[in-house]
Design an enzyme around this catalytic site. Structure first.
Site, PDB file in Angstrom:
ATOM      1  N   ASP A 193      34.841  33.703  49.511  1.00  0.00           N
ATOM      2  CA  ASP A 193      34.745  32.299  49.014  1.00  0.00           C
ATOM      3  C   ASP A 193      34.440  31.268  49.814  1.00  0.00           C
ATOM      4  OD1 ASP A 193      36.718  30.193  47.545  1.00  0.00           O
ATOM      5  OD2 ASP A 193      36.665  31.848  46.389  1.00  0.00           O
TER       6      ASP A 193
ATOM      7  N   HIS B 207      39.973  26.365  48.995  1.00  0.00           N
ATOM      8  CA  HIS B 207      39.905  27.139  47.691  1.00  0.00           C
ATOM      9  C   HIS B 207      40.138  28.772  48.599  1.00  0.00           C
ATOM     10  CE1 HIS B 207      38.761  29.878  44.515  1.00  0.00           C
ATOM     11  NE2 HIS B 207      39.488  28.989  43.725  1.00  0.00           N
TER      12      HIS B 207
ATOM     13  N   SER C  48      41.744  32.081  39.465  1.00  0.00           N
ATOM     14  CA  SER C  48      41.444  32.815  40.837  1.00  0.00           C
ATOM     15  C   SER C  48      42.611  33.160  41.809  1.00  0.00           C
ATOM     16  CB  SER C  48      40.645  31.729  41.383  1.00  0.00           C
ATOM     17  OG  SER C  48      41.119  30.596  41.750  1.00  0.00           O
TER      18      SER C  48
END
Length: 580
Positions: free
Chosen positions: A127, A193, A515
């Protein structure tokens, strides 16, 4: 460019790093904005002499996939027809907009004969990176991160990685002890994130915050993806500041994580909280195919997000039983440009025309071949570039690829007619939220078949999001099934208003999105890998075996049929997924 229809054939015995010259630069081709990237399957392509002529560089992903880097000056105009749709990397976005009890995870900690925490298992998050200084990823000065590959650091790589830089646990621990950690390990998670996903998948227990990752005993492998190259963002009409990552970089990241887990002698559970609406949504992307390939192996499980496209009005479908179907597409006033894809089922050929808000109609040629067609409208400044592919190589479907440049706002109409014979179904998809104006959408949209790739991967575990407080589905959740009837999502995991570690602040906040559900599912899969492989109950368990166990143990409501397009096989429950 790669030969007649890019047929799959044996190439020279290529090893990692075979190339032409490096054009005298120290920047790795993967990081060099002057190189174009192409994904190759079964190492199909051209001769070594042609590689040298084009100054191309080859990078092996695994036995099945490789990446060819070619100087853009040699590539010429990028066209779907010339290079095949599947070879051009797609762009993936983050799928975002106390859950452990709801997932049957904390029960597996407390059960006296289980006490599963992911010990002896690697959790890999591919990520935006990680805040390695956050307390949830360390125990004092001891880091739980074994490897951190930062693809953004401008180095040409080594025997471990082809570009970027790898930091190992000892270096990370040295950084944690220093006054300025980022002088020692200069890797940051700019948007947070990746930090949130890693925390939910495998963060430490923090009682004061009522927080725990799903597998707090696991060892972490982190890959910080570099952002997509400018030429790809321009080709796909993606806003310049959008956070998107290239398909080939993701594949290399997953491959690295699997290799490092094998080096440590650990099974690995991989988390991908990224998604794309590109493709026919039947597992046809190269990333989806690659994940299917590695999920066949023992010791590897991959969890992916179902996306948040359920109510975005970005999907249109119709059965073309009549002579004509009209697709109405509203384009917002602030729309700068976008793509949309038409996928038609065989055996029909489709005739297409485009009508502007001013009423002007232009036809798309069905016999012009590989040339990009340019539709220029007299009464608007809009130009529509169209690639008409009668038979897309991977799927056999008809692909019509539209790129709207400087589109005029208003209602556009795409008229679809069949050439002859019985009618058949076609689908159209717009880009995911964040890559297109929220005021651009189909007026008569369909919320189903909106699970994003690689959520259409057959062997990965696709997780959708639900609100664990009242067991309600997240209203934006992507919905199945795939257009060819494959079950997806596989299950639902908590994903609404979850507590997550915040990047750079060493505290916590709230987040929502599928996610996050993928991260919790990844941690749950790590617990099953501990039970199966580390403890010897099922020593050769594959990713498919983990997936089927979680499907079987999912919690189902009595008055609902399963599997279904919203919930898959039900709500995640680790404790019910472990054989008695």
């Amino acid at each position: 460019m790669f030969g007649s229809a890019d047929v799959e054939k044996n190439f020279i015995n290529m090893q990692q790093g075979i190339s032409g010259s490096s054009s005298g630069q120290n920047i790795a081709p993967a990081q060099n904005q002057e190189y174009g990237d192409f994904i190759l399957r079964n190492w199909e392509t051209i001769s070594e002499a042609d590689m040298k002529r084009m100054n191309a560089v080859f990078q092996k992903v695994n036995e099945m996939f490789g990446i060819l880097y070619i100087p853009l000056e040699q590539v010429g105009v990028l066209e779907i027809n010339s290079y095949t749709y599947s070879s051009i990397p797609k762009c993936y976005s983050p799928m975002d907009i106390n859950a452990m009890d709801a997932g049957g995870i904390s029960q597996s900690y407390r059960q006296p004969y289980l006490k599963l925490q992911g010990e002896g298992v690697a959790v890999a998050v591919i990520d935006s990176g990680i805040d390695y200084t956050h307390p949830v990823f360390r125990e004092g000065d001891r880091s739980r991160i074994a490897y951190l590959w930062d693809q953004t650091i401008m180095e040409s790589g080594n025997e471990a990685v082809p570009y970027g830089k790898v930091f190992v646990r000892e270096e990370i621990e040295q950084a944690i002890k220093s006054e300025n950690p980022y002088e020692t390990v200069p890797s940051r998670d700019e948007n947070g994130h990746g930090t949130a996903l890693a925390g939910l998948a495998a963060g430490n227990v923090v009682p004061s915050e009522n927080f725990s990752g799903a597998a707090p005993g696991a060892t972490l492998i982190i890959v910080k993806l570099k952002k997509a190259k400018t030429y790809l963002k321009e080709f796909y009409q993606i806003p310049p500041l959008a956070e998107v990552y290239q398909e080939d970089d993701i594949m290399l990241g997953v491959s690295y994580a699997v290799r490092m887990a094998k080096k440590m002698g650990m099974p690995v559970s991989v988390c991908l909280g990224l998604g794309s609406s590109q493709g026919a949504h039947i597992g046809d992307s190269e990333l989806s195919r690659y994940l299917d390939y590695i999920n066949e192996d023992a010791n590897v499980s991959v969890s992916v997000a179902a996306g948040n496209e359920g109510i975005a009005q970005h999907h249109f479908t119709a059965e073309l039983s009549e002579e004509q179907e009209t697709v109405e597409l509203k384009i917002g006033e602030q729309e700068g440009g976008f793509y949309t894809e038409f996928w038609g089922n065989p055996p029909d050929d489709y005739r297409i025309s485009v009508q502007s808000p001013a009423g002007e109609i232009l036809d798309i040629s069905t016999s012009i071949g590989s040339v990009t067609q340019k539709l220029s409208f007299i009464f608007t400044a809009t130009q529509v570039l169209v690639n008409y592919v009668k038979m897309e190589r991977s799927t056999g479907k008809q692909l019509i690829y539209f790129r709207f440049l400087h589109p005029a706002s208003g209602i556009w109409k795409i008229r679809v007619q069949k050439e002859k014979g019985p009618g058949n179904r076609f689908h159209m998809w717009l880009p995911v939220q964040g890559l297109i104006s929220q005021d651009t959408y189909f007026l008569q949209s369909n919320p189903y078949s909106t699970v994003t790739a690689p959520g259409d991967s057959v062997r990965s575990i696709t997780a959708t999001a639900y609100q664990y407080r009242d067991a309600s589905l997240f209203f934006q959740a992507g919905r199945g099934f795939t257009p060819d009837g494959q079950v997806t999502p596989d299950l639902a995991a908590p994903g609404v208003e979850l507590t997550v570690p915040l990047n750079g602040q060493q505290n916590f906040g709230k987040a929502t999105g599928s996610s996050l559900s993928a991260a919790i599912t990844c941690g749950a899969a790590a617990l099953l890998l501990e039970w199966a492989i580390v403890r010897g109950n099922l020593p050769y368990a594959s990713g498919s075996a983990v997936k089927f166990a979680l499907q079987k143990g999912a919690v189902r409501e009595e008055r609902m049929n399963y599997p279904n397009p919203e919930w898959g096989f039900g709500r995640l429950s680790v404790i019910d997924s472990i054989p008695e």
